[in-house]
Design a protein around this motif. Structure first.
Motif, PDB file in Angstrom:
ATOM      1  N   THR A  76      18.916   3.752   6.400  1.00 54.59           N
ATOM      2  CA  THR A  76      19.229   4.437   5.154  1.00 54.59           C
ATOM      3  C   THR A  76      19.641   5.866   5.478  1.00 54.59           C
ATOM      4  O   THR A  76      19.225   6.423   6.496  1.00 54.59           O
ATOM      5  CB  THR A  76      18.013   4.477   4.207  1.00 54.59           C
ATOM      6  OG1 THR A  76      16.954   5.190   4.852  1.00 54.59           O
ATOM      7  CG2 THR A  76      17.543   3.077   3.875  1.00 54.59           C
ATOM      8  N   PRO A  77      20.468   6.488   4.628  1.00 58.50           N
ATOM      9  CA  PRO A  77      20.881   7.874   4.910  1.00 58.50           C
ATOM     10  C   PRO A  77      19.750   8.874   4.760  1.00 58.50           C
ATOM     11  O   PRO A  77      19.801   9.963   5.326  1.00 58.50           O
ATOM     12  CB  PRO A  77      21.987   8.117   3.874  1.00 58.50           C
ATOM     13  CG  PRO A  77      21.719   7.134   2.784  1.00 58.50           C
ATOM     14  CD  PRO A  77      21.132   5.930   3.450  1.00 58.50           C
ATOM     15  N   ILE A  78      18.723   8.535   3.976  1.00 60.58           N
ATOM     16  CA  ILE A  78      17.577   9.427   3.788  1.00 60.58           C
ATOM     17  C   ILE A  78      16.303   8.614   3.937  1.00 60.58           C
ATOM     18  O   ILE A  78      16.301   7.387   3.821  1.00 60.58           O
ATOM     19  CB  ILE A  78      17.587  10.102   2.398  1.00 60.58           C
ATOM     20  CG1 ILE A  78      17.558   9.037   1.289  1.00 60.58           C
ATOM     21  CG2 ILE A  78      18.781  11.019   2.240  1.00 60.58           C
ATOM     22  CD1 ILE A  78      17.376   9.604  -0.089  1.00 60.58           C
ATOM     23  N   GLN A  79      15.202   9.321   4.186  1.00 61.14           N
ATOM     24  CA  GLN A  79      13.926   8.636   4.293  1.00 61.14           C
ATOM     25  C   GLN A  79      13.525   8.087   2.930  1.00 61.14           C
ATOM     26  O   GLN A  79      13.491   8.810   1.944  1.00 61.14           O
ATOM     27  CB  GLN A  79      12.853   9.593   4.810  1.00 61.14           C
ATOM     28  CG  GLN A  79      11.507   8.910   5.023  1.00 61.14           C
ATOM     29  CD  GLN A  79      10.383   9.907   5.096  1.00 61.14           C
ATOM     30  OE1 GLN A  79      10.132  10.642   4.155  1.00 61.14           O
ATOM     31  NE2 GLN A  79       9.716   9.954   6.230  1.00 61.14           N
ATOM     32  N   ASP A  80      13.219   6.808   2.894  1.00 62.59           N
ATOM     33  CA  ASP A  80      12.815   6.128   1.663  1.00 62.59           C
ATOM     34  C   ASP A  80      11.391   5.619   1.865  1.00 62.59           C
ATOM     35  O   ASP A  80      11.175   4.494   2.318  1.00 62.59           O
ATOM     36  CB  ASP A  80      13.786   4.973   1.389  1.00 62.59           C
ATOM     37  CG  ASP A  80      13.413   4.151   0.170  1.00 62.59           C
ATOM     38  OD1 ASP A  80      12.445   4.516  -0.518  1.00 62.59           O
ATOM     39  OD2 ASP A  80      14.081   3.124  -0.080  1.00 62.59           O
ATOM     40  N   LEU A  81      10.402   6.478   1.545  1.00 60.40           N
ATOM     41  CA  LEU A  81       9.007   6.101   1.789  1.00 60.40           C
ATOM     42  C   LEU A  81       8.583   4.844   1.038  1.00 60.40           C
ATOM     43  O   LEU A  81       7.933   3.972   1.620  1.00 60.40           O
ATOM     44  CB  LEU A  81       8.079   7.268   1.439  1.00 60.40           C
ATOM     45  CG  LEU A  81       7.999   8.394   2.474  1.00 60.40           C
ATOM     46  CD1 LEU A  81       7.121   9.517   1.945  1.00 60.40           C
ATOM     47  CD2 LEU A  81       7.462   7.885   3.794  1.00 60.40           C
ATOM     48  N   PRO A  82       8.914   4.710  -0.255  1.00 61.69           N
ATOM     49  CA  PRO A  82       8.560   3.447  -0.921  1.00 61.69           C
ATOM     50  C   PRO A  82       9.190   2.234  -0.237  1.00 61.69           C
ATOM     51  O   PRO A  82       8.553   1.187  -0.113  1.00 61.69           O
ATOM     52  CB  PRO A  82       9.104   3.640  -2.341  1.00 61.69           C
ATOM     53  CG  PRO A  82       9.138   5.116  -2.542  1.00 61.69           C
ATOM     54  CD  PRO A  82       9.495   5.682  -1.196  1.00 61.69           C
ATOM     55  N   GLY A  83      10.434   2.391   0.224  1.00 59.81           N
ATOM     56  CA  GLY A  83      11.089   1.287   0.929  1.00 59.81           C
ATOM     57  C   GLY A  83      10.378   0.928   2.219  1.00 59.81           C
ATOM     58  O   GLY A  83      10.237  -0.253   2.566  1.00 59.81           O
TER      59      GLY A  83
END
Length: 462
Positions: free
Chosen positions: A153-160
């Protein structure tokens, strides 16, 4: 602070105060002893206590200082005769070498090193699994289960990341966000596994896989080896034995059932200690909250007794996962059902520019406590940072999980000094602190003399 925040009011020289509700409130003479707050801050956040690192001799010295203040404030020990201190024994994993993640494919090999390229949280001693790349956290279980997943992902996605771990991924590699990058060295130095608290059962339920956050170059390198084999190595050394202390005093109320409806005022007194020869003083986080609880103890201890009992609790080792609070919940001197509420005070030394002169209460929307305190003069309003989940990030949450209405009072949860060496006495506003503490005295006193019962709103209990 593992993260929590407090809201305050800093208009000491003003004849009026605009509270969180927007109503002007006439200024009153403050019961706060400014010299006492200053002296407590200077001791707790001074050089001598060297940042009060979890389980250190410096943190232990801070606990004895707190006991002395409680005793002088005419607060009784809560753990029996002369018993203010509750010892908590800790066993913390240590690394024999920095964890490494090695990925190989078709003769190519990339190695990521803890602290240089990545930060792996709670890694096992070793892990071998195929490497896959996914772009959607909703990837099917047969794609990610048992695999090391590069979450592209381009950014950190903590829920993901959490979704993929719950789906069964052995590990998830995701981009490091700005917050992790800002505290990179601190996070990289954390233990490779979870600290064991003697007398506290390990967390129930299946263990999740490893969260790994990587720098951009490292993400690019592993992304290019999709379909290869990944090996994570985190060799262990002998566990580190430490002792922290919870401090607890009590002022019993006058009502026949005073102890059955007690208020618990808390803060954590530990911080980050010394890192690479630099003292992390933790003035705002959380010498400020500790000083607030000690000032409440002084004020209430020298005043007419209230109807309800009040406890003054200072927890150790919050910064490493609310360790002291976890132990306390299994070894409290009172039944948790006898606590009507817990107010945790955290980071009250810096005003929030988004809402100057006002406190915030985490979990505002979860209970009836915040609006009731506000109605009785507290300059407090909702949490302005719900996306940061501060309700779950301080000692109050351990009590909330046991059913206690437990919330944190704070001022600014994301100041530039957070977990930085600059969180020192020069970067807190003592006059602001005095006003913040003073603004809560009357509402707390009301709570201790009323029949009001704090309660969870429907569906909001954690």
């Amino acid at each position: 602070m593992k993260s929590s925040v407090l809201f305050a009011a800093a208009l000491a020289a003003s004849a009026a105060f605009v509270a969180a509700s927007g109503r002007p409130v006439a200024a009153k003479s403050s019961p706060v002893c400014a010299a006492c707050v200053k002296a407590n801050m200077e001791r707790l956040a001074g050089d001598d206590l060297r940042g009060r690192g979890c389980g250190s001799a410096d943190e232990n010295a801070a606990s004895r200082f707190i006991v002395d203040i409680l005793r002088r404030s005419k607060i009784d020990p809560a753990f029996g005769k002369d018993g203010y201190l509750q010892a908590v024994q800790l066993l913390t994993p240590t690394p024999a070498a920095p964890p490494t993640l090695t990925v190989t494919k078709d003769g190519q090999q990339v190695t990521l090193l803890q602290g240089r390229d990545m930060i792996a949280f709670e890694s096992p001693v070793s892990l071998d699994a195929p490497l896959v790349v996914v772009t959607d956290s909703r990837a099917a279980a047969d794609v990610v289960k048992g695999k090391v997943v590069v979450f592209d992902t381009p950014i950190q996605d903590l829920p993901g990341v959490q979704i993929l771990l719950h789906t069964g991924a052995a590990a998830v590699i995701a981009p490091a966000n700005d917050q992790i990058s800002e505290h990179w060295d601190e996070l990289a130095a954390r233990p490779p596994g979870r600290t064991q608290i003697t007398g506290v059962p390990p967390h129930a339920g299946p263990a999740l896989g490893v969260s790994i956050f990587a720098k951009p170059d490292a993400m690019k390198a592993v992304r290019g080896l999709a379909g290869g084999e990944a090996r994570l190595d985190a060799p262990r050394g002998p566990p580190k034995e430490r002792t922290t202390y919870n401090v607890l005093g009590v002022l019993h109320g006058t009502a026949p059932d005073a102890d059955r409806h007690a208020l618990l005022l808390t803060a954590h007194y530990d911080h980050l200690g010394v890192r690479n020869g630099v003292i992390f003083h933790g003035a705002n986080d959380d010498a400020s909250g500790t000083s607030a609880v000690l000032e409440f103890a002084r004020i209430l201890g020298s005043s007419k007794r209230n109807k309800r009992t009040v406890y003054f609790g200072l927890f150790g080792c919050e910064e490493e996962g609310e360790l002291g609070a976890q132990y306390f919940l299994g070894h409290a001197p009172m039944a948790t059902s006898d606590l009507m509420a817990n107010l945790e005070f955290e980071m009250i030394g810096v005003d929030d520019p988004q809402r100057p002169g006002a406190l915030m209460l985490t979990g505002w929307e979860r209970t009836n406590l915040g609006p009731a305190l506000q109605a009785h003069g507290a300059h407090v309003g909702p949490d302005l940072y719900p996306q940061q989940h501060f309700f779950q990030r301080s000692d109050n949450y351990q009590l909330a999980l046991k059913g206690v209405v437990a919330q944190t009072v704070s001022a600014w949860p994301v100041p530039p000094t957070y977990h930085a060496a600059s969180d020192d006495l020069a970067h807190v506003d003592l006059k602001f602190m005095d006003t913040v503490i003073g603004s809560m005295v009357e509402p707390v006193t009301w709570l201790l003399n009323s029949d009001f019962q704090p309660a969870w709103l429907e569906g909001q209990k954690p």
